[in-house]
Design a protein around this motif. Structure first.
Motif, PDB file in Angstrom:
ATOM      1  N   SER A 145      47.789  41.854  36.668  1.00 25.74           N
ATOM      2  CA  SER A 145      46.644  42.753  36.524  1.00 25.74           C
ATOM      3  C   SER A 145      46.307  43.410  37.860  1.00 25.74           C
ATOM      4  CB  SER A 145      45.426  41.964  36.015  1.00 25.74           C
ATOM      5  OG  SER A 145      44.899  41.161  37.058  1.00 25.74           O
ATOM      6  N   SER A 146      45.269  44.227  37.851  1.00 30.01           N
ATOM      7  CA  SER A 146      44.797  44.850  39.090  1.00 30.01           C
ATOM      8  C   SER A 146      43.778  43.975  39.821  1.00 30.01           C
ATOM      9  CB  SER A 146      44.156  46.208  38.772  1.00 30.01           C
ATOM     10  OG  SER A 146      43.010  46.022  37.950  1.00 30.01           O
ATOM     11  N   VAL A 190      37.949  32.016  41.653  1.00 30.11           N
ATOM     12  CA  VAL A 190      37.135  33.165  42.048  1.00 30.11           C
ATOM     13  C   VAL A 190      38.071  34.363  41.996  1.00 30.11           C
ATOM     14  CG1 VAL A 190      35.760  34.269  43.838  1.00 30.11           C
ATOM     15  CG2 VAL A 190      35.544  31.804  43.438  1.00 30.11           C
ATOM     16  N   ILE A 191      37.676  35.359  41.208  1.00 30.63           N
ATOM     17  CA  ILE A 191      38.513  36.531  40.966  1.00 30.63           C
ATOM     18  C   ILE A 191      37.737  37.784  41.369  1.00 30.63           C
ATOM     19  CG2 ILE A 191      39.699  37.857  39.179  1.00 30.63           C
ATOM     20  CD1 ILE A 191      39.618  35.171  37.518  1.00 30.63           C
ATOM     21  N   LYS A 192      38.378  38.637  42.169  1.00 31.56           N
ATOM     22  CA  LYS A 192      37.793  39.927  42.510  1.00 31.56           C
ATOM     23  C   LYS A 192      38.282  40.939  41.492  1.00 31.56           C
ATOM     24  CE  LYS A 192      36.859  41.661  46.661  1.00 31.56           C
ATOM     25  NZ  LYS A 192      37.072  42.166  48.021  1.00 31.56           N
ATOM     26  N   CYS A 193      37.333  41.613  40.860  1.00 32.20           N
ATOM     27  CA  CYS A 193      37.641  42.581  39.825  1.00 32.20           C
ATOM     28  C   CYS A 193      38.326  43.799  40.435  1.00 32.20           C
ATOM     29  CB  CYS A 193      36.352  43.000  39.123  1.00 32.20           C
ATOM     30  SG  CYS A 193      36.602  44.130  37.746  1.00 32.20           S
ATOM     31  N   GLY A 194      39.442  44.187  39.832  1.00 28.09           N
ATOM     32  CA  GLY A 194      40.180  45.367  40.276  1.00 28.09           C
ATOM     33  C   GLY A 194      39.799  46.595  39.486  1.00 28.09           C
ATOM     34  N   ALA A 195      40.453  47.688  39.803  1.00 25.41           N
ATOM     35  CA  ALA A 195      40.166  48.958  39.126  1.00 25.41           C
ATOM     36  C   ALA A 195      40.691  48.973  37.701  1.00 25.41           C
ATOM     37  CB  ALA A 195      40.781  50.100  39.914  1.00 25.41           C
ATOM     38  N   PRO A 228      34.689  47.264  39.590  1.00 27.06           N
ATOM     39  CA  PRO A 228      35.651  46.911  40.631  1.00 27.06           C
ATOM     40  C   PRO A 228      34.958  46.470  41.918  1.00 27.06           C
ATOM     41  CG  PRO A 228      36.389  48.867  39.501  1.00 27.06           C
ATOM     42  CD  PRO A 228      34.994  48.565  38.986  1.00 27.06           C
ATOM     43  N   GLY A 229      35.468  45.375  42.483  1.00 29.48           N
ATOM     44  CA  GLY A 229      34.900  44.824  43.711  1.00 29.48           C
ATOM     45  C   GLY A 229      33.979  43.640  43.467  1.00 29.48           C
TER      46      GLY A 229
END
Length: 75
Positions: A53-54, A70-75, A29-30
């Motif tokens: 999604s998260s 560009v995708i920020k990974c979630g929890a 995440p992040g």
């Protein structure tokens, strides 16, 4: 600055989305993932998946038939 880049150029639907999901599953995440695709379905599929999604869509752009997300990974 992204943490990883996934080049899905030349892959047809649904492969860019499936590869994006797999890559995000292996990330912390992040972290940020850049996805490059040439399939026009990606412009619809990837943002739709992110909404459910998260993860967070940081940016998206299309230039000469190439789609970049560009995708920020979630929890």
């Amino acid at each position: 600055m992204v943490d990883r880049t996934l080049d899905a150029s030349g892959l047809l639907c649904p492969m860019p989305l499936l590869k994006t999901k797999l890559e995000l599953n292996s990330m912390t995440p992040g972290e940020e993932l850049e996805v490059i695709a040439t399939d026009s379905g990606s412009a619809r599929d990837i943002p739709a998946f992110i909404k459910l999604s998260s993860h967070q869509l940081v940016s998206s752009a299309e230039t000469d038939g190439q789609y970049r997300f560009v995708i920020k990974c979630g929890a």
